[in-house]
Design a protein around this motif. Structure first.
Motif, PDB file in Angstrom:
ATOM      1  N   TYR A 228    -113.364   0.651 -21.622  1.00 48.07           N
ATOM      2  CA  TYR A 228    -113.136  -0.075 -22.884  1.00 48.07           C
ATOM      3  C   TYR A 228    -112.254  -1.296 -22.652  1.00 48.07           C
ATOM      4  O   TYR A 228    -112.530  -2.387 -23.161  1.00 48.07           O
ATOM      5  CB  TYR A 228    -112.502   0.856 -23.915  1.00 48.07           C
ATOM      6  N   ILE A 229    -111.173  -1.124 -21.890  1.00 45.84           N
ATOM      7  CA  ILE A 229    -110.237  -2.218 -21.646  1.00 45.84           C
ATOM      8  C   ILE A 229    -110.917  -3.380 -20.923  1.00 45.84           C
ATOM      9  O   ILE A 229    -110.591  -4.558 -21.143  1.00 45.84           O
ATOM     10  CB  ILE A 229    -109.011  -1.705 -20.853  1.00 45.84           C
ATOM     11  N   ARG A 230    -111.897  -3.061 -20.073  1.00 47.81           N
ATOM     12  CA  ARG A 230    -112.609  -4.124 -19.351  1.00 47.81           C
ATOM     13  C   ARG A 230    -113.405  -5.026 -20.301  1.00 47.81           C
ATOM     14  O   ARG A 230    -113.548  -6.225 -20.053  1.00 47.81           O
ATOM     15  CB  ARG A 230    -113.551  -3.518 -18.303  1.00 47.81           C
ATOM     16  N   ILE A 231    -113.948  -4.440 -21.365  1.00 46.60           N
ATOM     17  CA  ILE A 231    -114.764  -5.249 -22.295  1.00 46.60           C
ATOM     18  C   ILE A 231    -113.942  -5.857 -23.430  1.00 46.60           C
ATOM     19  O   ILE A 231    -114.440  -6.718 -24.156  1.00 46.60           O
ATOM     20  CB  ILE A 231    -115.917  -4.405 -22.904  1.00 46.60           C
ATOM     21  N   LEU A 232    -112.683  -5.421 -23.581  1.00 46.88           N
ATOM     22  CA  LEU A 232    -111.856  -5.910 -24.695  1.00 46.88           C
ATOM     23  C   LEU A 232    -111.740  -7.434 -24.730  1.00 46.88           C
ATOM     24  O   LEU A 232    -111.880  -8.026 -25.808  1.00 46.88           O
ATOM     25  CB  LEU A 232    -110.464  -5.265 -24.633  1.00 46.88           C
ATOM     26  N   PRO A 233    -111.520  -8.123 -23.594  1.00 45.64           N
ATOM     27  CA  PRO A 233    -111.408  -9.589 -23.646  1.00 45.64           C
ATOM     28  C   PRO A 233    -112.671 -10.285 -24.128  1.00 45.64           C
ATOM     29  O   PRO A 233    -112.623 -11.457 -24.536  1.00 45.64           O
ATOM     30  CB  PRO A 233    -111.093  -9.971 -22.186  1.00 45.64           C
ATOM     31  N   LYS A 234    -113.805  -9.608 -24.059  1.00 42.90           N
ATOM     32  CA  LYS A 234    -115.066 -10.210 -24.496  1.00 42.90           C
ATOM     33  C   LYS A 234    -115.218 -10.195 -26.019  1.00 42.90           C
ATOM     34  O   LYS A 234    -116.078 -10.903 -26.560  1.00 42.90           O
ATOM     35  CB  LYS A 234    -116.246  -9.469 -23.854  1.00 42.90           C
ATOM     36  N   LEU A 235    -114.396  -9.392 -26.696  1.00 36.03           N
ATOM     37  CA  LEU A 235    -114.449  -9.333 -28.153  1.00 36.03           C
ATOM     38  C   LEU A 235    -113.748 -10.535 -28.761  1.00 36.03           C
ATOM     39  O   LEU A 235    -112.819 -11.091 -28.181  1.00 36.03           O
ATOM     40  CB  LEU A 235    -113.782  -8.053 -28.669  1.00 36.03           C
ATOM     41  N   GLU A 236    -114.186 -10.927 -29.956  1.00 35.53           N
ATOM     42  CA  GLU A 236    -113.474 -11.970 -30.691  1.00 35.53           C
ATOM     43  C   GLU A 236    -112.064 -11.488 -31.007  1.00 35.53           C
ATOM     44  O   GLU A 236    -111.849 -10.298 -31.237  1.00 35.53           O
ATOM     45  CB  GLU A 236    -114.217 -12.301 -31.990  1.00 35.53           C
ATOM     46  N   VAL A 237    -111.106 -12.407 -31.054  1.00 31.32           N
ATOM     47  CA  VAL A 237    -109.714 -12.044 -31.345  1.00 31.32           C
ATOM     48  C   VAL A 237    -109.620 -11.289 -32.665  1.00 31.32           C
ATOM     49  O   VAL A 237    -108.858 -10.322 -32.798  1.00 31.32           O
ATOM     50  CB  VAL A 237    -108.819 -13.300 -31.386  1.00 31.32           C
ATOM     51  N   ALA A 238    -110.426 -11.706 -33.627  1.00 33.63           N
ATOM     52  CA  ALA A 238    -110.400 -11.083 -34.958  1.00 33.63           C
ATOM     53  C   ALA A 238    -110.864  -9.627 -34.924  1.00 33.63           C
ATOM     54  O   ALA A 238    -110.561  -8.853 -35.835  1.00 33.63           O
ATOM     55  CB  ALA A 238    -111.274 -11.875 -35.930  1.00 33.63           C
ATOM     56  N   GLU A 239    -111.602  -9.248 -33.871  1.00 35.25           N
ATOM     57  CA  GLU A 239    -112.148  -7.892 -33.790  1.00 35.25           C
ATOM     58  C   GLU A 239    -111.286  -6.947 -32.951  1.00 35.25           C
ATOM     59  O   GLU A 239    -111.420  -5.721 -33.064  1.00 35.25           O
ATOM     60  CB  GLU A 239    -113.557  -7.938 -33.171  1.00 35.25           C
ATOM     61  N   ARG A 240    -110.426  -7.499 -32.127  1.00 34.33           N
ATOM     62  CA  ARG A 240    -109.747  -6.677 -31.130  1.00 34.33           C
ATOM     63  C   ARG A 240    -108.822  -5.617 -31.728  1.00 34.33           C
ATOM     64  O   ARG A 240    -108.816  -4.465 -31.291  1.00 34.33           O
ATOM     65  CB  ARG A 240    -108.973  -7.570 -30.160  1.00 34.33           C
ATOM     66  N   GLY A 241    -108.019  -6.009 -32.701  1.00 36.32           N
ATOM     67  CA  GLY A 241    -107.072  -5.066 -33.282  1.00 36.32           C
ATOM     68  C   GLY A 241    -107.758  -3.858 -33.892  1.00 36.32           C
ATOM     69  O   GLY A 241    -107.400  -2.705 -33.601  1.00 36.32           O
ATOM     70  N   GLU A 242    -108.751  -4.123 -34.729  1.00 33.28           N
ATOM     71  CA  GLU A 242    -109.492  -3.030 -35.371  1.00 33.28           C
ATOM     72  C   GLU A 242    -110.199  -2.177 -34.333  1.00 33.28           C
ATOM     73  O   GLU A 242    -110.273  -0.951 -34.452  1.00 33.28           O
ATOM     74  CB  GLU A 242    -110.519  -3.595 -36.364  1.00 33.28           C
ATOM     75  N   SER A 243    -110.734  -2.835 -33.304  1.00 36.86           N
ATOM     76  CA  SER A 243    -111.453  -2.123 -32.255  1.00 36.86           C
ATOM     77  C   SER A 243    -110.515  -1.190 -31.485  1.00 36.86           C
ATOM     78  O   SER A 243    -110.876  -0.052 -31.160  1.00 36.86           O
ATOM     79  CB  SER A 243    -112.102  -3.127 -31.304  1.00 36.86           C
ATOM     80  N   LEU A 244    -109.304  -1.652 -31.201  1.00 31.01           N
ATOM     81  CA  LEU A 244    -108.327  -0.831 -30.484  1.00 31.01           C
ATOM     82  C   LEU A 244    -107.949   0.405 -31.303  1.00 31.01           C
ATOM     83  O   LEU A 244    -107.849   1.513 -30.764  1.00 31.01           O
ATOM     84  CB  LEU A 244    -107.076  -1.661 -30.185  1.00 31.01           C
ATOM     85  N   ILE A 245    -107.763   0.229 -32.618  1.00 36.64           N
ATOM     86  CA  ILE A 245    -107.409   1.367 -33.481  1.00 36.64           C
ATOM     87  C   ILE A 245    -108.573   2.351 -33.556  1.00 36.64           C
ATOM     88  O   ILE A 245    -108.378   3.570 -33.514  1.00 36.64           O
ATOM     89  CB  ILE A 245    -107.004   0.876 -34.887  1.00 36.64           C
TER      90      ILE A 245
END
Length: 306
Positions: A52-69
């Motif tokens: 998951y952490i490897r693909i996190l930078p590929k997400l839009e900044v607006a999506e990262r927080g919600e995605s992490l939770i």
């Protein structure tokens, strides 16, 4: 490198959200510490999050927080199959929610007031998960947030009060949150022992997650945990009676979801009983309500009159 030295270095990276670097250190340490349960658990945690952490930078900044939770919610149930180590979990939690906090704060300037209120709720959650309970509570006290009085927000505020040692306010707000909308309370993100103890007790009864949320306030009252109550205002009493009438009619439909409606209705009856306790000559009404509870669930009735 010794076990403790290696763990300390790995945990420093975990707390920074650098899970891949932590995993590298732990993987090198593992062959020498195969019997160390903490090392094994830390390796498992890192392995769970690595892809998951490897693909996190590929997400839009607006999506990262919600995605992490969301990923954290997915992670928690998997702990049941492990032997969790508190030190490891907190280091990981600190890293994940630090990343989420950075994501949410980066978005604040670009949002309208309504969206900012939603972001502040997420920021408060991150502060709570980082152990900054008072900062989380102050964030949740923002007028734009509290004005909405959503069940999710009230539950988070209650959790923060409990973690800060103010159980009286916590009990009032937890009960309010589950009364407003139990399904909107994210119980997987609650941390205080006050509510987690109650959740564990009710979980033992084997309910589904949706059912569990409806039964929590019922057993919260019966077990004496939700024992700090507020008065209903005049208008609220009328609204409560309307809601009860609607649920009672709904329950008459053979196709209804009785497993959710019954506990929801019993919780409403408890609020109605609280109202009649405070008024003169309310005992007759209370007996009528207890009879309705008896018809819905004899075991709950027996606990009520015990």
């Amino acid at each position: 490198m010794g076990s403790e030295e290696g763990l300390s270095k790995a945990y420093n990276f975990l707390e920074q959200g650098d899970i891949l670097q932590a995993r590298k250190i732990l993987t090198e340490l593992l062959p020498y510490e195969l019997e160390d349960s903490e090392v094994n658990f830390a390796v498992w945690c890192c392995s769970f999050w690595a892809a998951y952490i490897r693909i996190l930078p590929k997400l839009e900044v607006a999506e990262r927080g919600e995605s992490l939770i969301a990923q954290w919610r997915n992670f928690i149930p998997n702990l049941k199959r492990q032997k969790p180590v508190e030190r490891t979990l907190f280091a990981l939690q600190k890293g994940i929610f630090s990343l989420a906090l950075n994501s949410f704060t980066a978005l604040m300037d670009d949002k309208f007031p309504q969206q900012q209120a939603e972001l502040k709720c997420k920021i408060a959650l991150c502060y709570k998960k980082l152990g900054h309970y008072e900062t989380a509570l102050e964030t949740l006290k923002d007028k734009s947030i509290f004005a909405e009085r959503s069940a999710a927000t009230l539950a988070e505020m209650a959790d923060c009060y409990a973690l800060c040692g103010d159980e009286k306010r916590a009990k009032v707000l937890f009960r309010e949150a589950f009364f407003l909308d139990a399904q909107n309370v994210d119980i997987t993100l609650l941390d205080s022992e006050l509510i987690c103890c109650l959740i564990r007790l009710v979980q033992k009864k084997g309910y589904t997650e949706a059912e569990l949320k409806e039964w929590i306030p019922v057993y919260g009252v019966l077990y004496g945990i939700f024992n700090v109550k507020r008065e209903l205002h005049g208008a609220e009493f009328g609204i409560l009676r309307q809601r009860i009438y609607a649920r009672e009619n709904e329950l008459r439909d053979p196709a209804c979801n009785a497993t959710l409606i019954v506990p929801r209705l019993i919780n409403m009856y408890f609020w109605l009983i609280d109202y009649y306790v405070r008024i003169e000559n309310g005992s007759e009404k209370i007996n009528e309500i207890l009879l309705r509870i008896k018809l819905l669930d004899r075991n709950i009735y027996d606990l009520c009159v015990k």
